[in-house]
Design a protein around this motif. Structure first.
Motif, PDB file in Angstrom:
ATOM      1  N   HIS A 195       0.840  -1.194   0.000  1.00 18.16           N
ATOM      2  CA  HIS A 195       0.000   0.000   0.000  1.00 18.16           C
ATOM      3  C   HIS A 195       0.871   1.239   0.000  1.00 18.16           C
ATOM      4  CE1 HIS A 195      -4.161  -1.138   0.086  1.00 18.16           C
ATOM      5  NE2 HIS A 195      -3.920  -2.068   0.990  1.00 18.16           N
ATOM      6  N   VAL A 196       0.369   2.266  -0.672  1.00 20.10           N
ATOM      7  CA  VAL A 196       1.027   3.561  -0.720  1.00 20.10           C
ATOM      8  C   VAL A 196       0.175   4.520   0.118  1.00 20.10           C
ATOM      9  CG1 VAL A 196       1.764   5.469  -2.189  1.00 20.10           C
ATOM     10  CG2 VAL A 196       1.966   3.100  -3.003  1.00 20.10           C
ATOM     11  N   PHE A 197       0.832   5.185   1.065  1.00 16.47           N
ATOM     12  CA  PHE A 197       0.161   6.129   1.953  1.00 16.47           C
ATOM     13  C   PHE A 197       0.570   7.541   1.555  1.00 16.47           C
ATOM     14  CE2 PHE A 197       0.417   2.141   4.116  1.00 16.47           C
ATOM     15  CZ  PHE A 197      -0.778   2.026   4.804  1.00 16.47           C
ATOM     16  N   GLU A 198      -0.366   8.261   0.972  1.00 18.96           N
ATOM     17  CA  GLU A 198      -0.153   9.646   0.576  1.00 18.96           C
ATOM     18  C   GLU A 198      -1.400  10.393   1.043  1.00 18.96           C
ATOM     19  OE1 GLU A 198       1.488  11.987  -3.367  1.00 18.96           O
ATOM     20  OE2 GLU A 198       0.748   9.951  -3.576  1.00 18.96           O
ATOM     21  N   GLU A 199      -1.202  11.419   1.850  1.00 16.91           N
ATOM     22  CA  GLU A 199      -2.319  12.106   2.496  1.00 16.91           C
ATOM     23  C   GLU A 199      -3.431  12.460   1.515  1.00 16.91           C
ATOM     24  OE1 GLU A 199      -2.273  15.901   5.258  1.00 16.91           O
ATOM     25  OE2 GLU A 199      -0.781  14.420   5.902  1.00 16.91           O
ATOM     26  N   PRO A 243      -6.610   7.811  -1.773  1.00 15.66           N
ATOM     27  CA  PRO A 243      -6.938   6.417  -1.480  1.00 15.66           C
ATOM     28  C   PRO A 243      -6.048   5.455  -2.255  1.00 15.66           C
ATOM     29  CG  PRO A 243      -8.875   7.638  -2.265  1.00 15.66           C
ATOM     30  CD  PRO A 243      -7.686   8.516  -2.444  1.00 15.66           C
ATOM     31  N   ASP A 244      -5.791   4.286  -1.670  1.00 18.10           N
ATOM     32  CA  ASP A 244      -4.983   3.271  -2.337  1.00 18.10           C
ATOM     33  C   ASP A 244      -5.670   1.918  -2.143  1.00 18.10           C
ATOM     34  OD1 ASP A 244      -2.441   2.554  -3.733  1.00 18.10           O
ATOM     35  OD2 ASP A 244      -2.177   1.325  -1.940  1.00 18.10           O
ATOM     36  N   SER A 295      -8.341  -1.561   1.107  1.00 17.43           N
ATOM     37  CA  SER A 295      -8.286  -0.140   0.738  1.00 17.43           C
ATOM     38  C   SER A 295      -7.800   0.645   1.941  1.00 17.43           C
ATOM     39  CB  SER A 295      -9.671   0.394   0.365  1.00 17.43           C
ATOM     40  OG  SER A 295     -10.242  -0.328  -0.690  1.00 17.43           O
ATOM     41  N   VAL A 296      -6.942   1.618   1.701  1.00 11.98           N
ATOM     42  CA  VAL A 296      -6.542   2.553   2.743  1.00 11.98           C
ATOM     43  C   VAL A 296      -6.880   3.966   2.287  1.00 11.98           C
ATOM     44  CG1 VAL A 296      -4.711   1.106   3.736  1.00 11.98           C
ATOM     45  CG2 VAL A 296      -4.144   2.707   1.916  1.00 11.98           C
ATOM     46  N   PHE A 297      -7.301   4.779   3.260  1.00 17.51           N
ATOM     47  CA  PHE A 297      -7.639   6.170   3.009  1.00 17.51           C
ATOM     48  C   PHE A 297      -6.807   7.012   3.979  1.00 17.51           C
ATOM     49  CE2 PHE A 297     -11.245   3.417   2.240  1.00 17.51           C
ATOM     50  CZ  PHE A 297     -11.536   3.690   0.914  1.00 17.51           C
ATOM     51  N   PRO A 298      -5.579   7.377   3.584  1.00 14.31           N
ATOM     52  CA  PRO A 298      -4.671   8.097   4.484  1.00 14.31           C
ATOM     53  C   PRO A 298      -5.172   9.486   4.852  1.00 14.31           C
ATOM     54  CG  PRO A 298      -3.487   7.134   2.633  1.00 14.31           C
ATOM     55  CD  PRO A 298      -4.945   7.048   2.312  1.00 14.31           C
ATOM     56  N   ARG A 299      -5.193   9.766   6.158  1.00 15.31           N
ATOM     57  CA  ARG A 299      -5.592  11.073   6.675  1.00 15.31           C
ATOM     58  C   ARG A 299      -4.370  11.880   7.107  1.00 15.31           C
ATOM     59  NH1 ARG A 299     -10.078  10.690   4.263  1.00 15.31           N
ATOM     60  NH2 ARG A 299     -11.708   9.458   5.224  1.00 15.31           N
ATOM     61  N   LYS A 300      -3.320  11.171   7.562  1.00 12.84           N
ATOM     62  CA  LYS A 300      -2.102  11.858   8.012  1.00 12.84           C
ATOM     63  C   LYS A 300      -0.902  11.009   7.624  1.00 12.84           C
ATOM     64  CE  LYS A 300      -0.175  12.584  12.497  1.00 12.84           C
ATOM     65  NZ  LYS A 300      -0.439  12.899  13.899  1.00 12.84           N
ATOM     66  N   VAL A 301       0.091  11.641   7.021  1.00 12.12           N
ATOM     67  CA  VAL A 301       1.345  10.993   6.657  1.00 12.12           C
ATOM     68  C   VAL A 301       2.468  11.922   7.075  1.00 12.12           C
ATOM     69  CG1 VAL A 301       2.763  10.086   4.769  1.00 12.12           C
ATOM     70  CG2 VAL A 301       0.277   9.797   4.691  1.00 12.12           C
ATOM     71  N   GLU A 335      -7.958   5.251   7.375  1.00 10.04           N
ATOM     72  CA  GLU A 335      -9.096   4.349   7.469  1.00 10.04           C
ATOM     73  C   GLU A 335      -8.738   3.105   6.672  1.00 10.04           C
ATOM     74  OE1 GLU A 335     -13.044   5.939   6.802  1.00 10.04           O
ATOM     75  OE2 GLU A 335     -12.258   7.942   7.227  1.00 10.04           O
ATOM     76  N   LEU A 336      -9.169   1.952   7.174  1.00 11.13           N
ATOM     77  CA  LEU A 336      -8.879   0.687   6.518  1.00 11.13           C
ATOM     78  C   LEU A 336     -10.183  -0.017   6.188  1.00 11.13           C
ATOM     79  CD1 LEU A 336      -6.850  -1.568   5.687  1.00 11.13           C
ATOM     80  CD2 LEU A 336      -7.018  -2.405   8.036  1.00 11.13           C
TER      81      LEU A 336
END
Length: 140
Positions: A76-80, A83-84, A98-104, A120-121
């Motif tokens: 997974h790629v986490f970019e504020e 979604p990934d 699915s990930v929905f990054p809120r803070k990176v 969020e996962l």
């Protein structure tokens, strides 16, 4: 610059009822800089439920990529705000994730530092909670 480091991974998941579950893994790993990105590589243990899996974390200024390979596989790629989607392969089967990054936040230097992720996962398109993941790296 490749060095042996102490890696601490602390993950907290909060479900829709406000209940929290936290696990912490402390292990030895490798840490190095390549093409202006920091890399952290470590072996998962029985505690994380992914024994036999190697986790590689690539940290850029505002983006973190987590790649697991072995008995469990996931990337997974986490970019504020971006979604990934991907899949999580385990010995028991495969799930759509699915990930929905809120803070990176990436605060790494040549001697170590930390990565803080909040996201969020969802598994198989079902939201399962809000996660906080903190990875710290220290020279030994």
């Amino acid at each position: 610059m490749r060095k042996e480091v102490l890696v601490t991974v602390r993950g907290t998941q909060t479900n829709d009822f406000g209940e929290q579950d936290t696990i912490e893994l402390v292990t030895m790993g490798s840490y190095y800089l390549k093409n202006s990105s920091y890399y952290i590589v470590y072996n998962e243990t029985e505690l994380s439920g992914m024994e036999g899996t190697v986790t590689s974390v690539k940290a850029e200024a505002d983006k973190v990529t987590v790649n697991r390979m072995g008995t469990s596989e996931m990337k997974h790629v986490f970019e504020e705000g971006v979604p990934d989607e991907g899949s999580y392969v385990t010995p028991f089967g495969q799930l759509f994730t699915s990930v929905f990054p809120r803070k990176v936040e990436v605060d790494l230097t040549d001697v170590g530092g930390s990565i803080n992720l909040e996201y969020e996962l969802a598994l198989d398109r079902q939201r399962i909670g809000y996660n906080e993941l903190c990875i710290t790296v220290k020279e030994v």
